[in-house]
Design a protein around this motif. Structure first.
Motif, PDB file in Angstrom:
ATOM      1  N   VAL A 164     103.450  59.394 -13.360  1.00 44.24           N
ATOM      2  CA  VAL A 164     104.453  60.009 -12.504  1.00 44.24           C
ATOM      3  C   VAL A 164     103.854  60.441 -11.173  1.00 44.24           C
ATOM      4  O   VAL A 164     104.444  60.254 -10.107  1.00 44.24           O
ATOM      5  N   SER A 165     102.659  61.034 -11.230  1.00 43.62           N
ATOM      6  CA  SER A 165     102.046  61.512  -9.989  1.00 43.62           C
ATOM      7  C   SER A 165     100.547  61.691 -10.187  1.00 43.62           C
ATOM      8  O   SER A 165     100.056  61.732 -11.314  1.00 43.62           O
ATOM      9  N   ARG A 166      99.838  61.791  -9.052  1.00 44.40           N
ATOM     10  CA  ARG A 166      98.400  62.075  -9.054  1.00 44.40           C
ATOM     11  C   ARG A 166      98.113  63.195  -8.065  1.00 44.40           C
ATOM     12  O   ARG A 166      98.676  63.225  -6.976  1.00 44.40           O
ATOM     13  N   SER A 167      97.204  64.059  -8.472  1.00 45.14           N
ATOM     14  CA  SER A 167      96.805  65.153  -7.600  1.00 45.14           C
ATOM     15  C   SER A 167      95.284  65.217  -7.562  1.00 45.14           C
ATOM     16  O   SER A 167      94.629  65.146  -8.613  1.00 45.14           O
ATOM     17  N   PRO A 168      94.685  65.338  -6.372  1.00 48.79           N
ATOM     18  CA  PRO A 168      93.229  65.435  -6.302  1.00 48.79           C
ATOM     19  C   PRO A 168      92.724  66.725  -6.916  1.00 48.79           C
ATOM     20  O   PRO A 168      93.390  67.767  -6.855  1.00 48.79           O
ATOM     21  N   VAL A 169      91.548  66.658  -7.521  1.00 50.13           N
ATOM     22  CA  VAL A 169      90.902  67.833  -8.099  1.00 50.13           C
ATOM     23  C   VAL A 169      89.537  67.980  -7.443  1.00 50.13           C
ATOM     24  O   VAL A 169      88.725  67.054  -7.474  1.00 50.13           O
ATOM     25  N   ALA A 170      89.290  69.113  -6.837  1.00 51.68           N
ATOM     26  CA  ALA A 170      88.011  69.345  -6.165  1.00 51.68           C
ATOM     27  C   ALA A 170      86.868  69.305  -7.175  1.00 51.68           C
ATOM     28  O   ALA A 170      87.024  69.667  -8.342  1.00 51.68           O
ATOM     29  N   ALA A 171      85.710  68.870  -6.698  1.00 49.84           N
ATOM     30  CA  ALA A 171      84.565  68.642  -7.580  1.00 49.84           C
ATOM     31  C   ALA A 171      84.156  69.886  -8.353  1.00 49.84           C
ATOM     32  O   ALA A 171      83.761  69.809  -9.514  1.00 49.84           O
ATOM     33  N   GLU A 172      84.252  71.057  -7.727  1.00 48.99           N
ATOM     34  CA  GLU A 172      83.778  72.280  -8.363  1.00 48.99           C
ATOM     35  C   GLU A 172      84.884  73.091  -9.017  1.00 48.99           C
ATOM     36  O   GLU A 172      84.640  74.187  -9.510  1.00 48.99           O
ATOM     37  N   GLU A 173      86.105  72.562  -9.029  1.00 49.70           N
ATOM     38  CA  GLU A 173      87.224  73.292  -9.623  1.00 49.70           C
ATOM     39  C   GLU A 173      87.595  72.701 -10.977  1.00 49.70           C
ATOM     40  O   GLU A 173      87.488  71.490 -11.197  1.00 49.70           O
ATOM     41  N   ALA A 174      88.048  73.519 -11.880  1.00 45.69           N
ATOM     42  CA  ALA A 174      88.446  73.047 -13.207  1.00 45.69           C
ATOM     43  C   ALA A 174      89.816  72.374 -13.135  1.00 45.69           C
ATOM     44  O   ALA A 174      90.746  72.891 -12.505  1.00 45.69           O
ATOM     45  N   ALA A 175      89.927  71.228 -13.779  1.00 45.64           N
ATOM     46  CA  ALA A 175      91.204  70.545 -13.912  1.00 45.64           C
ATOM     47  C   ALA A 175      92.065  71.310 -14.918  1.00 45.64           C
ATOM     48  O   ALA A 175      91.569  72.193 -15.628  1.00 45.64           O
ATOM     49  N   PRO A 176      93.345  70.995 -15.019  1.00 46.76           N
ATOM     50  CA  PRO A 176      94.203  71.683 -15.996  1.00 46.76           C
ATOM     51  C   PRO A 176      93.709  71.605 -17.431  1.00 46.76           C
ATOM     52  O   PRO A 176      94.055  72.470 -18.246  1.00 46.76           O
TER      53      PRO A 176
END
Length: 237
Positions: free
Chosen positions: A46-58
């Motif tokens: 449905v969609s894509r969202s960038p995740v910063a290298a040092e941040e936790a994904a959902p």
């Protein structure tokens, strides 16, 4: 490891068109069978969202940690179906371009089927991945670019088809080594899969063979999956 074929199906030809092969998602088995209803109620991005290298994904995974674990060159044992051995040089390279992918059931008009698929269609953390897969015996010398799918356990899984006619390595189906006779099938395709966590990488090279016997309503379509080779720790294959 024993040589065995995993039979997928044998069914009237008129129904065969409703079946399809799908690659595993999130570490599932290749060669899995689905019927027309499942196909209509499958998963779609449905969609894509960038995740910063040092941040936790959902799912709690930090992309930088994945990069530290996955990236590298690994030399592991590869075992063919006939138990013969060679060494595999496996290179895995990804970057910080992680994306969170929202997966939802395909709208098939069947609400019940879509509800049933909700738990199967898990959202995923994905990375672009380069795989260099080279065996000491020269059977495989391939570079692939699948997506790396990472679950909440931090283990990355990937799957990629291999076009036999485009192989750089010398591999071609051998009944003695691979456990199946390619002349008995109309089509043969290859797929390469793997996973990488904190330990050594593991994975498989699998062949899927298919054929049609007979014509018209009396015809049958059949397919089988064969493990050509596996690598890495046995407990993780």
């Amino acid at each position: 490891m024993h040589r065995s074929a995993h039979w997928i199906h044998l069914l009237p030809f008129t129904l065969a068109v409703a079946c399809a092969q799908r690659p595993p998602s999130g570490g599932g088995q290749s060669g899995e069978e689905w019927d027309g209803t499942e196909a209509l109620a499958g998963c779609e991005e449905v969609s894509r969202s960038p995740v910063a290298a040092e941040e936790a994904a959902p799912n709690g995974v930090v992309p930088a940690d994945v990069i530290d674990v996955v990236n590298g060159s690994f030399n592991v044992e590869l075992r063919y179906a006939d138990a013969s051995l060679t060494r595999l040089s496996l290179g895995l390279t990804t970057s910080g371009g992680a994306e969170w992918v929202d997966m939802e059931p395909t709208d098939s008009g069947d609400g019940g089927a879509e509800i049933a698929m909700e738990s199967w269609c898990e959202d995923e953390l994905r990375f672009a991945l380069q795989v260099d897969f080279q065996t000491e015996d020269g059977q495989f010398s391939e570079r692939l670019n699948p997506e790396l799918i990472v679950g909440s356990d931090g283990v990355g899984s990937w799957w990629a088809p291999l076009e036999i006619d485009a192989l750089v390595g010398a591999w071609s189906p051998s009944p003695a080594r691979d456990g199946f006779d390619p002349t008995e099938w109309d089509e043969v395709s290859l797929a390469l899969s793997g996973q990488k966590g904190l330990g050594d990488p593991s994975g498989r090279v699998e062949a899927t063979a298919s054929r049609v016997d007979g014509e018209g309503p009396d015809g049958t379509a059949s397919a089988a999956s064969f493990e050509v080779a596996s690598y890495g720790p046995i407990s993780e294959r």
